[in-house]
Motif scaffolding. Sequence first.
Motif, PDB file in Angstrom:
ATOM      1  N   ILE A  25       0.852  -1.188   0.000  1.00  0.00           N
ATOM      2  CA  ILE A  25       0.000   0.000   0.000  1.00  0.00           C
ATOM      3  C   ILE A  25       0.891   1.241   0.000  1.00  0.00           C
ATOM      4  CG2 ILE A  25      -1.845   1.194   1.222  1.00  0.00           C
ATOM      5  CD1 ILE A  25      -2.048  -1.528   2.874  1.00  0.00           C
ATOM      6  N   PRO A  26       0.757   2.111  -1.006  1.00  0.00           N
ATOM      7  CA  PRO A  26       1.506   3.365  -0.916  1.00  0.00           C
ATOM      8  C   PRO A  26       1.061   4.129   0.344  1.00  0.00           C
ATOM      9  CG  PRO A  26       0.473   3.122  -3.081  1.00  0.00           C
ATOM     10  CD  PRO A  26      -0.083   2.045  -2.204  1.00  0.00           C
ATOM     11  N   ALA A  27       2.015   4.725   1.046  1.00  0.00           N
ATOM     12  CA  ALA A  27       1.672   5.461   2.269  1.00  0.00           C
ATOM     13  C   ALA A  27       0.622   6.524   1.969  1.00  0.00           C
ATOM     14  CB  ALA A  27       2.926   6.077   2.876  1.00  0.00           C
ATOM     15  N   ASN A  81       3.427   8.981  -1.854  1.00  0.00           N
ATOM     16  CA  ASN A  81       3.030   8.031  -2.907  1.00  0.00           C
ATOM     17  C   ASN A  81       4.207   7.187  -3.382  1.00  0.00           C
ATOM     18  OD1 ASN A  81       0.443   9.048  -2.878  1.00  0.00           O
ATOM     19  ND2 ASN A  81       0.872  10.555  -4.479  1.00  0.00           N
ATOM     20  N   MET A  82       5.394   7.518  -2.922  1.00  0.00           N
ATOM     21  CA  MET A  82       6.590   6.835  -3.417  1.00  0.00           C
ATOM     22  C   MET A  82       7.222   5.930  -2.383  1.00  0.00           C
ATOM     23  SD  MET A  82       8.167   9.541  -6.035  1.00  0.00           S
ATOM     24  CE  MET A  82       6.947  10.808  -5.823  1.00  0.00           C
ATOM     25  N   VAL A  83       6.475   5.654  -1.329  1.00  0.00           N
ATOM     26  CA  VAL A  83       6.978   4.735  -0.302  1.00  0.00           C
ATOM     27  C   VAL A  83       5.773   3.950   0.229  1.00  0.00           C
ATOM     28  CG1 VAL A  83       6.818   6.556   1.467  1.00  0.00           C
ATOM     29  CG2 VAL A  83       8.294   4.594   1.852  1.00  0.00           C
ATOM     30  N   THR A  84       5.984   2.657   0.453  1.00  0.00           N
ATOM     31  CA  THR A  84       4.865   1.856   0.944  1.00  0.00           C
ATOM     32  C   THR A  84       4.818   1.890   2.474  1.00  0.00           C
ATOM     33  OG1 THR A  84       6.129  -0.203   1.114  1.00  0.00           O
ATOM     34  CG2 THR A  84       5.083   0.268  -1.013  1.00  0.00           C
ATOM     35  N   VAL A  85       3.639   1.580   2.987  1.00  0.00           N
ATOM     36  CA  VAL A  85       3.447   1.500   4.434  1.00  0.00           C
ATOM     37  C   VAL A  85       4.401   0.451   5.016  1.00  0.00           C
ATOM     38  CG1 VAL A  85       1.792   0.932   6.254  1.00  0.00           C
ATOM     39  CG2 VAL A  85       1.041   2.201   4.227  1.00  0.00           C
ATOM     40  N   ALA A  86       4.523  -0.689   4.324  1.00  0.00           N
ATOM     41  CA  ALA A  86       5.390  -1.769   4.808  1.00  0.00           C
ATOM     42  C   ALA A  86       6.836  -1.284   4.918  1.00  0.00           C
ATOM     43  CB  ALA A  86       5.292  -2.962   3.871  1.00  0.00           C
ATOM     44  N   LEU A  90       7.913   1.809   5.387  1.00  0.00           N
ATOM     45  CA  LEU A  90       8.022   2.735   6.526  1.00  0.00           C
ATOM     46  C   LEU A  90       8.083   1.954   7.832  1.00  0.00           C
ATOM     47  CD1 LEU A  90       5.464   5.501   5.471  1.00  0.00           C
ATOM     48  CD2 LEU A  90       7.937   5.773   5.628  1.00  0.00           C
TER      49      LEU A  90
END
Lengths: 357, 357
Positions: A148-150, B122-127, B129
């Motif tokens: 999922i994108p943040a 939009n350029m980093v996923t929750v996972a 982070l």
Amino acid sequence: MTDTTASTESAESSVISAADAAKSKTPAVILTGDRPTGPLHLGHFVGSLRSRVEYQHQYKQYIMLADSQALTDNMDDTNKVHRNVVEVALDYLAVGIDPAKSTILIQSQIPELAELTFYYLNMVTVARLERNPTVKAEIVLRGFERDIPAGFLTYPASQAADISAFKASIVPVGEDQIPMIEQTNEIVRRFNRLAGKDVLVECKALVPEIGRLPGIDGKAKMSKSLGNTINLGASADEITAAVKKVYTDPLHLRVQDPGHLEGNVAFIYLDAFDPDKAALEEMKAHYVRGGLGDSIVKKRLEAVLQEMLGPIRARREEFAKDKGYVMQLLKDGTMRAREVAAQTADEVKAALGLSYF
Amino acid sequence: MTDTTASTESAESSVISAADAAKSKTPAVILTGDRPTGPLHLGHFVGSLRSRVEYQHQYKQYIMLADSQALTDNMDDTNKVHRNVVEVALDYLAVGIDPAKSTILIQSQIPELAELTFYYLNMVTVARLERNPTVKAEIVLRGFERDIPAGFLTYPASQAADISAFKASIVPVGEDQIPMIEQTNEIVRRFNRLAGKDVLVECKALVPEIGRLPGIDGKAKMSKSLGNTINLGASADEITAAVKKVYTDPLHLRVQDPGHLEGNVAFIYLDAFDPDKAALEEMKAHYVRGGLGDSIVKKRLEAVLQEMLGPIRARREEFAKDKGYVMQLLKDGTMRAREVAAQTADEVKAALGLSYF
């Protein structure tokens, strides 16, 4: 138990009926908009555009071209988003949205919306975002799963920023979007509590009374990705071709057979668009008792759609001749909207102690 | 296996030595800063402030008062953050940071930093982070557990925005912050790939060679919350009182006993601050062989600190007489920095197709 009750109460209090909305004494502020990812179609017309033409007389209406939000799941095709901003604006103007009465704005051109999002991210927990039913459903729908994108997880904070920036008190949304409105109100309440005064305004969801328009193929939703739309800018030939494909009653094999109205897209469209309700009721009765062929029904549907969409197409083509003028209208609207958003951002930052000069 | 290798390579390539940094042909851009949550102390002086006074001659240096970032875990005391902006600025000026050579800026007053954060989300996923070691460690440290504010989880995107907005290529950070630099570079590379050109600049961590200064109580870290600091603005009496409390060698009970230098804060401070290295080495030898009392060592330490901090305190008091002037310096720096950040934000938005007017 307490939690359930609280949540139910909150869900109820987050919705307003059109009748109650119209009763508000001071002109309420309404925020609507679209993600510019493709041309608008009859589904948008029934679901929102038609209402906006009315709202602009009753409310202070902001209409947002949500290009930044569209990027959250279109980073692989940013061009599509860019291209559709002017196209969707043309659809707005074509259906009669009046830029003198409604403020049309481009989301990305108002940095204060990103700024408010940034601060609101401190006012919502990760766990709360993950519990948001709309976000959960869309994560499944868009196939994000673990990647999922943040920006997608955090978009309720962005939506709270959009709504609260303009101090909108009414937000027309589908039933499935009510959790987003609740999340906005949670942020608004938390912020106001922190600020010790009502800097931000709570909002209500205005859920349209008319349900969703099915696609021409009879599927529940008219959607570009399903290829079952009739676009607002459709040519006369495209309308003719689309009406030919409209799903009717598969059991209605011979003219003399009784026909069924349920799920019959031709009649659903006629219900939505035919101005001559009496003649329509007569036609329905005839169809149900048998003896009325689909071709007659479709002929009427085509006439109705051509008559309705003809002037919309003509206005669209007229505006499309001077896209520079349309962009100027968008610029004017965006600048007007930005002043309001900047004022809210100033108030928010002042309440957070972030004013110095 | 492949993953481990990649990660190691990436970690190595994200770090630069001071010597290599100094060799860069064109003046490199360096970004440093502090969260304004309390007065700066000797630990800051050794860890970063002293270097910044040198960097401003070698590099184009931006020094950020990270007030927005400080809010991520200070929403319950926004006043503290506001109040400390000018206090930390006074510390900067007092130690010799020259606002004509270094650009001092207030983070919250540059909306483009929030804007860049918004797009980087939009350029980093929750996972990704959640896997960030620095974020993981700080979540434990700050006791957030499940109630992590979204703004805290996403602050690597904010840090990427701060660094890339000024196209900083060197970022002085502690060893524990290297994962943040890697995350910034991942975002930068992903963005540049998307843009099809090098809009953003990758950066390197410049890890200070001198380790952390212990607190006066001998604890590993000097920290306001531990109450074991000597502030840069400390009065002469405060310095005297602090030196009295400085932890030495608990085994050194009688003057004639041999003393130990390891963990002996008095000598660690003298190593860091005594300009007379020869006399210090003599004193150390005497202490180790016995016959030198702690009181003599502390007398020297007090003299060194009074001499070093006296002029800093005097400059601080001088600037503190006209806080309006200090705020004007901050405003000027912030405006200069904003022009640079706005230029970057324009480039980023143009690459995303978000330019219209």
